[in-house]
Design a protein around this motif. Sequence first.
Motif, PDB file in Angstrom:
ATOM      1  N   GLN A 178      -4.961   7.487 -12.439  1.00  0.00           N
ATOM      2  CA  GLN A 178      -5.111   7.675 -10.999  1.00  0.00           C
ATOM      3  C   GLN A 178      -5.076   6.345 -10.252  1.00  0.00           C
ATOM      4  O   GLN A 178      -4.567   6.269  -9.140  1.00  0.00           O
ATOM      5  CB  GLN A 178      -6.406   8.418 -10.686  1.00  0.00           C
ATOM      6  N   ALA A 179      -5.621   5.308 -10.881  1.00  0.00           N
ATOM      7  CA  ALA A 179      -5.609   3.993 -10.240  1.00  0.00           C
ATOM      8  C   ALA A 179      -4.181   3.481 -10.081  1.00  0.00           C
ATOM      9  O   ALA A 179      -3.838   2.868  -9.068  1.00  0.00           O
ATOM     10  CB  ALA A 179      -6.445   3.005 -11.048  1.00  0.00           C
ATOM     11  N   ILE A 180      -3.337   3.728 -11.065  1.00  0.00           N
ATOM     12  CA  ILE A 180      -1.932   3.300 -11.002  1.00  0.00           C
ATOM     13  C   ILE A 180      -1.218   4.042  -9.880  1.00  0.00           C
ATOM     14  O   ILE A 180      -0.483   3.444  -9.096  1.00  0.00           O
ATOM     15  CB  ILE A 180      -1.235   3.529 -12.354  1.00  0.00           C
ATOM     16  N   ARG A 190      -2.582   5.410  -7.255  1.00  0.00           N
ATOM     17  CA  ARG A 190      -3.126   4.958  -5.981  1.00  0.00           C
ATOM     18  C   ARG A 190      -2.509   3.617  -5.567  1.00  0.00           C
ATOM     19  O   ARG A 190      -2.137   3.419  -4.420  1.00  0.00           O
ATOM     20  CB  ARG A 190      -4.639   4.807  -6.062  1.00  0.00           C
ATOM     21  N   ARG A 191      -2.359   2.682  -6.521  1.00  0.00           N
ATOM     22  CA  ARG A 191      -1.742   1.388  -6.197  1.00  0.00           C
ATOM     23  C   ARG A 191      -0.295   1.553  -5.766  1.00  0.00           C
ATOM     24  O   ARG A 191       0.173   0.871  -4.858  1.00  0.00           O
ATOM     25  CB  ARG A 191      -1.838   0.442  -7.394  1.00  0.00           C
ATOM     26  N   GLU A 227      -0.370   2.916  -2.225  1.00  0.00           N
ATOM     27  CA  GLU A 227      -0.756   1.862  -1.291  1.00  0.00           C
ATOM     28  C   GLU A 227       0.363   0.845  -1.086  1.00  0.00           C
ATOM     29  O   GLU A 227       0.604   0.402   0.028  1.00  0.00           O
ATOM     30  CB  GLU A 227      -2.027   1.168  -1.779  1.00  0.00           C
TER      31      GLU A 227
END
Length: 118
Positions: free
Chosen positions: A2-4, A6-7, A10
């Motif tokens: 999920q962090a990937i 999200r980045r 963004e």
Amino acid sequence: MQAIIRRKIEAGIVRMENQGLKEGGEIFAEAQREKVPVSSIEHLHMKDDIKVSSVRRGDGIRFIVVGQGKKTRWRAHFSEFGTKNQHAEPFIYPAFHENKDRVAQLLADMQRRGMAEG
């Protein structure tokens, strides 16, 4: 994972906003070029020295600068505000005022497109 995601989202938003800032700046620059007074003297005219900066960042806010380059910046205020020997022929404020809604619409359309594509 999920962090990937999200980045990536963004990063896409930043690219879209930067593109919108540049396109909006070009609208303001072109409007200034159309309105700026041009003399008959053979020298670099302000019209030929209006530039749009790259995207800058200050206090966490991204922005651009639209205006004269270094060679003509010193005399832009003479035309904009006038002097005791020269009447004012504003071109910066009118260019902004007449096109701010157009640029706001451009940015809103870009956001809508970005959300639809995303």
